[in-house]
Design a protein around this motif. Structure first.
Motif, short mmCIF file in Angstrom:
data_model
loop_
_atom_site.label_atom_id
_atom_site.label_comp_id
_atom_site.label_asym_id
_atom_site.label_seq_id
_atom_site.Cartn_x
_atom_site.Cartn_y
_atom_site.Cartn_z
N PHE A 40 31.22 11.26 -54.32
CA PHE A 40 31.22 10.50 -53.16
C PHE A 40 30.05 11.07 -52.23
O PHE A 40 29.56 12.56 -52.42
CB PHE A 40 32.35 10.96 -52.38
CG PHE A 40 33.63 10.29 -53.07
CD1 PHE A 40 33.59 8.85 -53.07
CD2 PHE A 40 34.50 11.21 -53.57
CE1 PHE A 40 34.84 8.38 -53.89
CE2 PHE A 40 35.81 10.78 -54.31
CZ PHE A 40 35.79 9.46 -54.28
N LYS A 41 29.31 10.58 -51.29
CA LYS A 41 28.23 11.06 -50.57
C LYS A 41 28.79 11.89 -49.46
O LYS A 41 29.89 11.80 -48.88
CB LYS A 41 27.65 9.83 -49.96
CG LYS A 41 26.40 10.07 -49.09
CD LYS A 41 25.62 8.43 -48.78
CE LYS A 41 24.47 8.91 -48.09
NZ LYS A 41 23.70 7.62 -47.83
N ASP A 42 28.09 13.04 -49.32
CA ASP A 42 28.41 13.86 -48.16
C ASP A 42 28.42 13.12 -46.93
O ASP A 42 27.86 12.31 -46.40
CB ASP A 42 27.27 15.17 -48.04
CG ASP A 42 27.33 16.06 -49.15
OD1 ASP A 42 28.40 15.92 -49.95
OD2 ASP A 42 26.47 16.95 -49.12
N ARG A 43 29.21 13.87 -45.94
CA ARG A 43 29.70 13.13 -44.56
C ARG A 43 28.82 14.00 -43.43
O ARG A 43 28.85 15.21 -43.60
CB ARG A 43 31.30 13.30 -44.38
CG ARG A 43 31.80 12.02 -44.73
CD ARG A 43 31.88 11.82 -46.32
NE ARG A 43 32.62 10.58 -46.65
CZ ARG A 43 32.64 9.50 -47.57
NH1 ARG A 43 31.69 10.12 -48.32
NH2 ARG A 43 33.31 8.91 -47.88
N GLU A 44 28.58 13.21 -42.42
CA GLU A 44 28.04 13.92 -41.28
C GLU A 44 28.82 13.55 -40.04
O GLU A 44 29.40 12.41 -39.82
CB GLU A 44 26.72 13.38 -40.80
CG GLU A 44 26.08 13.83 -39.94
CD GLU A 44 24.37 13.18 -39.73
OE1 GLU A 44 23.72 14.01 -39.86
OE2 GLU A 44 24.63 11.96 -39.70
N THR A 45 29.17 14.59 -39.27
CA THR A 45 30.11 14.26 -37.95
C THR A 45 29.10 14.94 -36.73
O THR A 45 28.65 15.81 -36.76
CB THR A 45 31.65 15.00 -37.88
OG1 THR A 45 31.27 16.41 -38.03
CG2 THR A 45 32.33 14.50 -39.14
N LEU A 76 26.85 9.93 -44.81
CA LEU A 76 27.68 8.80 -44.28
C LEU A 76 28.29 9.45 -42.99
O LEU A 76 28.97 10.65 -43.08
CB LEU A 76 28.99 8.52 -45.34
CG LEU A 76 29.82 7.61 -45.38
CD1 LEU A 76 29.01 6.25 -44.83
CD2 LEU A 76 30.63 7.38 -46.32
N ARG A 77 28.19 8.77 -41.93
CA ARG A 77 28.36 9.14 -40.60
C ARG A 77 30.12 9.16 -40.37
O ARG A 77 30.53 7.77 -40.66
CB ARG A 77 27.77 8.40 -39.58
CG ARG A 77 28.28 8.55 -38.20
CD ARG A 77 27.66 9.86 -37.47
NE ARG A 77 26.36 10.14 -37.69
CZ ARG A 77 25.49 9.66 -36.57
NH1 ARG A 77 25.88 9.05 -35.44
NH2 ARG A 77 24.21 9.86 -36.75
N LEU A 78 30.78 10.05 -40.12
CA LEU A 78 32.30 9.67 -39.84
C LEU A 78 32.37 9.49 -38.27
O LEU A 78 31.90 10.23 -37.52
CB LEU A 78 33.08 10.97 -40.29
CG LEU A 78 33.00 11.54 -41.76
CD1 LEU A 78 33.97 12.76 -41.75
CD2 LEU A 78 33.39 10.38 -42.33
N PRO A 105 37.85 8.89 -43.61
CA PRO A 105 36.77 9.44 -44.45
C PRO A 105 35.56 8.56 -44.57
O PRO A 105 34.47 8.83 -45.22
CB PRO A 105 37.38 9.77 -45.61
CG PRO A 105 38.67 8.76 -45.65
CD PRO A 105 39.17 8.65 -44.30
N SER A 106 35.63 7.31 -44.08
CA SER A 106 34.91 6.17 -44.42
C SER A 106 34.51 6.21 -45.88
O SER A 106 34.83 6.81 -46.56
CB SER A 106 33.46 6.45 -43.43
OG SER A 106 33.70 6.34 -42.09
N GLY A 107 33.77 5.05 -46.19
CA GLY A 107 33.21 4.70 -47.48
C GLY A 107 34.27 4.47 -48.64
O GLY A 107 35.55 4.25 -47.98
N ILE A 113 43.22 11.04 -52.80
CA ILE A 113 42.24 12.20 -52.96
C ILE A 113 41.86 12.88 -51.65
O ILE A 113 41.95 13.99 -51.60
CB ILE A 113 40.80 11.66 -53.62
CG1 ILE A 113 40.95 11.35 -55.01
CG2 ILE A 113 39.66 12.74 -53.31
CD1 ILE A 113 39.82 10.62 -55.80
N PHE A 114 41.53 12.00 -50.55
CA PHE A 114 41.24 12.44 -49.34
C PHE A 114 42.54 13.35 -48.69
O PHE A 114 42.23 14.73 -48.30
CB PHE A 114 40.96 11.38 -48.35
CG PHE A 114 40.52 12.05 -47.11
CD1 PHE A 114 39.17 12.51 -46.66
CD2 PHE A 114 41.19 11.62 -45.84
CE1 PHE A 114 38.74 13.16 -45.54
CE2 PHE A 114 40.65 12.43 -44.57
CZ PHE A 114 39.66 13.08 -44.51
#
Length: 143
Positions: A40-45, A76-78, A105-107, A113-114
């Motif tokens: 999964f792509k890293d997330r950004e908040t 990936l923006r949360l 979690p988006s995506g 898992i989350f």
């Protein structure tokens, strides 16, 4: 907890935490990068943080402020983030911490898992924070 530079050492999956704006002594804007498990792509908040201090209780409310900052395609923006901390002094040697969080979690992340990551990471984070608190003193911080 207020040592933002030290936060990635105890808050699991946080790769970096950046203070973007300080509005006053109680409110600020943070950018967080969350390490997502492969593939999964890293997330950004981008979150607004509001704090409230009384003699025995600290309340921290964190919520998404992603519309304040332009999107970075690297992450990936949360868009939906909401959490809170209530830290209450019970006695001179006992502190109660209540932590609540809700993150979309988006995506394409399967919910199981989350959810399992959220539970185990929260427990690990609180254990790490407890060790840091035990090994620190007020003299390490300037107020």
């Amino acid at each position: 907890m207020s040592d933002i530079d030290q936060t990635p050492q105890w808050l699991d999956r946080i790769v970096s935490l950046e203070l973007l704006a300080v509005y006053n002594n109680y409110q600020y804007l943070l950018r967080s990068i969350i390490d997502s498990p492969w593939p999964f792509k890293d997330r950004e908040t981008f979150t607004c943080v509001n704090t409230d201090f009384t003699k025995t209780i600290i309340t921290i409310k964190i919520f998404s402020c992603s519309k304040l900052v332009s999107i970075d395609a690297q992450y990936l923006r949360l868009l939906q983030v909401e959490s809170s901390w209530t830290i209450k002094e019970i006695s001179e040697s006992l502190v109660e911490i209540n932590y609540k969080t809700w993150i979309d979690p988006s995506g394409n992340v399967p919910a199981f898992i989350f959810n399992s990551e959220l539970i185990s990471n929260t427990k690990d984070s609180l254990n790490k924070l407890q060790k840091i608190i035990k090994n620190s003193s007020l003299g390490q911080y300037s107020y």
